[in-house]
Design a protein around this motif. Structure first.
Motif, PDB file in Angstrom:
ATOM      1  N   ASP A 153      18.475  -3.665   7.044  1.00  0.00           N
ATOM      2  CA  ASP A 153      17.824  -4.138   8.113  1.00  0.00           C
ATOM      3  C   ASP A 153      16.879  -5.310   7.706  1.00  0.00           C
ATOM      4  OD1 ASP A 153      19.439  -2.825   9.767  1.00  0.00           O
ATOM      5  OD2 ASP A 153      18.074  -1.381  10.030  1.00  0.00           O
ATOM      6  N   LEU A 154      15.940  -4.915   6.656  1.00  0.00           N
ATOM      7  CA  LEU A 154      14.969  -5.634   6.498  1.00  0.00           C
ATOM      8  C   LEU A 154      15.390  -7.128   5.936  1.00  0.00           C
ATOM      9  CD1 LEU A 154      12.266  -3.810   4.637  1.00  0.00           C
ATOM     10  CD2 LEU A 154      12.218  -4.436   6.919  1.00  0.00           C
ATOM     11  N   ALA A 155      16.424  -7.036   5.007  1.00  0.00           N
ATOM     12  CA  ALA A 155      17.170  -8.392   4.505  1.00  0.00           C
ATOM     13  C   ALA A 155      17.735  -9.041   5.738  1.00  0.00           C
ATOM     14  CB  ALA A 155      18.223  -7.749   3.486  1.00  0.00           C
ATOM     15  N   ARG A 156      18.531  -8.427   6.731  1.00  0.00           N
ATOM     16  CA  ARG A 156      18.911  -8.926   7.764  1.00  0.00           C
ATOM     17  C   ARG A 156      17.600  -9.810   8.590  1.00  0.00           C
ATOM     18  NH1 ARG A 156      22.520 -12.266   9.965  1.00  0.00           N
ATOM     19  NH2 ARG A 156      23.063 -11.762  12.071  1.00  0.00           N
ATOM     20  N   PHE A 157      16.795  -8.998   8.773  1.00  0.00           N
ATOM     21  CA  PHE A 157      15.437  -9.634   9.577  1.00  0.00           C
ATOM     22  C   PHE A 157      14.963 -10.892   8.831  1.00  0.00           C
ATOM     23  CE2 PHE A 157      10.870  -9.638  10.327  1.00  0.00           C
ATOM     24  CZ  PHE A 157      11.002  -9.889  11.939  1.00  0.00           C
ATOM     25  N   ARG A 158      14.994 -10.632   7.526  1.00  0.00           N
ATOM     26  CA  ARG A 158      14.499 -11.824   6.691  1.00  0.00           C
ATOM     27  C   ARG A 158      15.444 -13.153   7.150  1.00  0.00           C
ATOM     28  NH1 ARG A 158      11.107 -12.382   2.054  1.00  0.00           N
ATOM     29  NH2 ARG A 158      11.091 -10.158   1.638  1.00  0.00           N
ATOM     30  N   GLU A 159      16.685 -12.855   6.944  1.00  0.00           N
ATOM     31  CA  GLU A 159      17.654 -14.100   6.872  1.00  0.00           C
ATOM     32  C   GLU A 159      17.653 -14.432   8.461  1.00  0.00           C
ATOM     33  OE1 GLU A 159      22.454 -14.400   7.221  1.00  0.00           O
ATOM     34  OE2 GLU A 159      21.522 -12.361   6.495  1.00  0.00           O
ATOM     35  N   LEU A 160      17.675 -13.704   9.556  1.00  0.00           N
ATOM     36  CA  LEU A 160      17.439 -14.266  10.704  1.00  0.00           C
ATOM     37  C   LEU A 160      16.341 -14.969  11.155  1.00  0.00           C
ATOM     38  CD1 LEU A 160      18.769 -11.007  12.761  1.00  0.00           C
ATOM     39  CD2 LEU A 160      19.736 -13.180  12.752  1.00  0.00           C
TER      40      LEU A 160
ATOM     41  N   GLU B 146      18.543  -8.163  16.995  1.00  0.00           N
ATOM     42  CA  GLU B 146      18.726  -9.792  16.501  1.00  0.00           C
ATOM     43  C   GLU B 146      18.178 -10.834  16.947  1.00  0.00           C
ATOM     44  OE1 GLU B 146      22.178  -9.893  14.074  1.00  0.00           O
ATOM     45  OE2 GLU B 146      21.832  -8.181  12.862  1.00  0.00           O
ATOM     46  N   LYS B 147      18.919 -11.099  18.242  1.00  0.00           N
ATOM     47  CA  LYS B 147      18.745 -12.191  19.129  1.00  0.00           C
ATOM     48  C   LYS B 147      17.178 -12.358  19.279  1.00  0.00           C
ATOM     49  CE  LYS B 147      23.178 -12.342  21.136  1.00  0.00           C
ATOM     50  NZ  LYS B 147      24.101 -12.054  22.513  1.00  0.00           N
ATOM     51  N   LEU B 148      16.536 -11.519  19.786  1.00  0.00           N
ATOM     52  CA  LEU B 148      15.247 -11.574  20.017  1.00  0.00           C
ATOM     53  C   LEU B 148      14.239 -11.998  18.874  1.00  0.00           C
ATOM     54  CD1 LEU B 148      12.641 -11.270  22.072  1.00  0.00           C
ATOM     55  CD2 LEU B 148      12.676  -8.883  21.306  1.00  0.00           C
ATOM     56  N   ALA B 149      14.592 -11.525  17.816  1.00  0.00           N
ATOM     57  CA  ALA B 149      13.899 -11.670  16.523  1.00  0.00           C
ATOM     58  C   ALA B 149      14.190 -13.100  16.102  1.00  0.00           C
ATOM     59  CB  ALA B 149      14.404 -10.747  15.367  1.00  0.00           C
ATOM     60  N   GLU B 150      15.312 -13.713  16.225  1.00  0.00           N
ATOM     61  CA  GLU B 150      15.842 -15.095  15.871  1.00  0.00           C
ATOM     62  C   GLU B 150      15.002 -16.024  16.803  1.00  0.00           C
ATOM     63  OE1 GLU B 150      19.902 -17.122  14.357  1.00  0.00           O
ATOM     64  OE2 GLU B 150      19.901 -15.892  16.225  1.00  0.00           O
ATOM     65  N   LYS B 151      14.779 -15.723  18.090  1.00  0.00           N
ATOM     66  CA  LYS B 151      14.090 -16.662  18.987  1.00  0.00           C
ATOM     67  C   LYS B 151      12.788 -16.634  18.849  1.00  0.00           C
ATOM     68  CE  LYS B 151      17.466 -18.289  21.430  1.00  0.00           C
ATOM     69  NZ  LYS B 151      17.576 -20.132  21.388  1.00  0.00           N
ATOM     70  N   LEU B 152      12.207 -15.376  18.682  1.00  0.00           N
ATOM     71  CA  LEU B 152      10.705 -15.457  18.267  1.00  0.00           C
ATOM     72  C   LEU B 152      10.234 -16.286  17.150  1.00  0.00           C
ATOM     73  CD1 LEU B 152      10.217 -11.590  18.806  1.00  0.00           C
ATOM     74  CD2 LEU B 152       9.121 -13.587  20.612  1.00  0.00           C
ATOM     75  N   ALA B 153      11.011 -16.200  16.254  1.00  0.00           N
ATOM     76  CA  ALA B 153      10.830 -17.127  14.937  1.00  0.00           C
ATOM     77  C   ALA B 153      11.127 -18.470  15.343  1.00  0.00           C
ATOM     78  CB  ALA B 153      11.874 -16.606  13.624  1.00  0.00           C
TER      79      ALA B 153
ATOM     80  N   VAL C 128       7.340  -1.341   0.930  1.00  0.00           N
ATOM     81  CA  VAL C 128       6.297  -2.207   0.378  1.00  0.00           C
ATOM     82  C   VAL C 128       6.793  -3.212  -0.749  1.00  0.00           C
ATOM     83  CG1 VAL C 128       4.021  -1.655  -0.965  1.00  0.00           C
ATOM     84  CG2 VAL C 128       4.596  -0.368   1.076  1.00  0.00           C
ATOM     85  N   ASP C 129       7.726  -2.614  -1.576  1.00  0.00           N
ATOM     86  CA  ASP C 129       7.955  -3.300  -2.795  1.00  0.00           C
ATOM     87  C   ASP C 129       9.069  -4.345  -2.107  1.00  0.00           C
ATOM     88  OD1 ASP C 129       6.780  -1.622  -4.401  1.00  0.00           O
ATOM     89  OD2 ASP C 129       8.389  -0.379  -5.024  1.00  0.00           O
ATOM     90  N   TYR C 130       9.685  -4.128  -1.343  1.00  0.00           N
ATOM     91  CA  TYR C 130      10.657  -5.220  -0.671  1.00  0.00           C
ATOM     92  C   TYR C 130      10.119  -6.216  -0.148  1.00  0.00           C
ATOM     93  CZ  TYR C 130      14.452  -7.645   1.376  1.00  0.00           C
ATOM     94  OH  TYR C 130      15.378  -8.545   1.848  1.00  0.00           O
ATOM     95  N   CYS C 131       8.922  -6.109   0.398  1.00  0.00           N
ATOM     96  CA  CYS C 131       8.185  -6.713   1.381  1.00  0.00           C
ATOM     97  C   CYS C 131       6.906  -7.529   0.393  1.00  0.00           C
ATOM     98  CB  CYS C 131       7.758  -6.226   2.797  1.00  0.00           C
ATOM     99  SG  CYS C 131       8.944  -6.006   3.774  1.00  0.00           S
ATOM    100  N   ASP C 132       6.831  -7.258  -0.696  1.00  0.00           N
ATOM    101  CA  ASP C 132       5.581  -7.612  -1.760  1.00  0.00           C
ATOM    102  C   ASP C 132       5.856  -9.195  -1.634  1.00  0.00           C
ATOM    103  OD1 ASP C 132       4.019  -8.605  -3.804  1.00  0.00           O
ATOM    104  OD2 ASP C 132       4.286  -6.542  -4.557  1.00  0.00           O
ATOM    105  N   PRO C 133       4.524  -9.753  -1.173  1.00  0.00           N
ATOM    106  CA  PRO C 133       4.384 -11.290  -0.764  1.00  0.00           C
ATOM    107  C   PRO C 133       4.677 -12.239  -1.992  1.00  0.00           C
ATOM    108  CG  PRO C 133       2.265 -10.212  -0.974  1.00  0.00           C
ATOM    109  CD  PRO C 133       3.177  -8.931  -0.893  1.00  0.00           C
ATOM    110  N   LYS C 134       4.722 -11.339  -3.202  1.00  0.00           N
ATOM    111  CA  LYS C 134       5.187 -12.194  -4.498  1.00  0.00           C
ATOM    112  C   LYS C 134       6.566 -12.648  -4.658  1.00  0.00           C
ATOM    113  CE  LYS C 134       3.161  -9.215  -7.414  1.00  0.00           C
ATOM    114  NZ  LYS C 134       2.283  -8.452  -6.299  1.00  0.00           N
ATOM    115  N   ARG C 135       7.386 -11.734  -3.759  1.00  0.00           N
ATOM    116  CA  ARG C 135       8.994 -12.067  -3.603  1.00  0.00           C
ATOM    117  C   ARG C 135       9.133 -13.513  -3.013  1.00  0.00           C
ATOM    118  NH1 ARG C 135      13.004  -8.372  -3.521  1.00  0.00           N
ATOM    119  NH2 ARG C 135      13.916  -9.385  -1.763  1.00  0.00           N
ATOM    120  N   SER C 136      10.185 -13.832  -3.629  1.00  0.00           N
ATOM    121  CA  SER C 136      10.616 -15.300  -2.958  1.00  0.00           C
ATOM    122  C   SER C 136      11.553 -15.144  -1.967  1.00  0.00           C
ATOM    123  CB  SER C 136      11.087 -16.295  -4.079  1.00  0.00           C
ATOM    124  OG  SER C 136      12.409 -15.584  -4.437  1.00  0.00           O
ATOM    125  N   LEU C 137      11.553 -15.870  -0.983  1.00  0.00           N
ATOM    126  CA  LEU C 137      12.607 -16.024   0.327  1.00  0.00           C
ATOM    127  C   LEU C 137      14.123 -16.172  -0.515  1.00  0.00           C
ATOM    128  CD1 LEU C 137      10.940 -17.648   3.176  1.00  0.00           C
ATOM    129  CD2 LEU C 137      11.181 -15.235   2.960  1.00  0.00           C
TER     130      LEU C 137
END
Length: 255
Positions: A213-220, A188-195, A246-255
């Protein structure tokens, strides 16, 4: 946040392995999964699902034929890395790679070789180059590791160095070595810093194992980083449904 698919090839076969065990002694490699299907099958699957910006990684020698079969199955849809140099990069672009991914050619024996970095940029152009930053934590900081993730380089992964490297490449592929292949959740710390640090497209790899995990990554990351998932997916022997990702990360999804 996009899902970036992957195809890892070892000894000519599509596999998922624990990256830290990839050493000269093949008997010590820990394999999470060995596919009965060829690399071109996975490339065709990703093409059918409209997934772009995925990557093929050739883990050692003897993988060119399988890699090229995947590139030809999905022209312009996949990046390729593993043993890429200024001498062979253009060949893989001609075979259909959208980008070449460079690791050991520019990060070697604990140092960043800027001459090699400039040479490959001159050969293929900044817009076709992805830099692979394999990061490992030491004393609360992250460093690029080399020699099959066994040697710490002197290059700290921080904002200043990320910004400098951005001037040479189109994207980053960032492996979180401490969790890669272990299905223990994202670092998590690395992902947050890289963003926070990166201003160009960047794909995080390592540890993701669930939609939570994907939801947490999106949040971070605020959706700024893309993510790749390997051994956790059901298409690679894991429990996480590829289709759900694939469905969760569909680019048509909103943040």
């Amino acid at each position: 946040m996009r899902f970036r698919p992957c195809i890892d090839i070892h000894q000519g076969k599509v596999k998922q392995i624990v990256g830290e065990t990839l050493q000269a002694d093949a008997s010590k490699v820990v394999e999470n999964f060995v596919s009965e299907r060829g690399a071109d099958y996975y490339a065709s699957l990703y093409k059918e699902d409209g997934l772009t910006g995925g990557h093929i990684i050739m883990l050692g020698a003897g993988n060119r034929e399988a890699a090229v079969s995947a590139l030809r199955a999905y022209p312009g849809g996949l990046q390729i890395g593993g043993g890429i140099t200024a001498d062979n990069a253009a060949d893989y672009l001609r075979e259909g790679a959208s980008h070449v991914i460079v690791t050991s050619y520019v990060f070697r024996d604990g140092q960043l070789h800027r001459d090699n970095l400039r040479k490959i940029v001159s050969e293929v152009g900044k817009e076709r180059l992805v830099l692979d930053l394999s990061c490992k934590e030491r004393d609360g900081k992250w460093y690029v590791v080399t020699n099959q993730w066994t040697t710490f380089s002197d290059l700290e992964v921080n904002e200043a160095n990320v910004r400098e490297l951005e001037s040479y490449c189109d994207e980053f592929l960032i492996h979180a070595v401490d969790v890669e292949g272990k299905r223990e959740g994202v670092q998590e710390k690395l992902a947050e810093k890289l963003a926070e640090w990166s201003t160009i497209p960047a794909t995080y790899a390592g540890g993701a194992r669930s939609i939570a995990d994907l939801a947490r990554f999106r949040e971070l990351t605020g959706g700024k980083l893309d993510i790749t998932i390997g051994s956790a997916l059901d298409i690679f022997g894991g429990a996480l449904p590829y289709r759900a990702v694939v469905d969760y990360c569909d680019p048509k999804r909103s943040l």
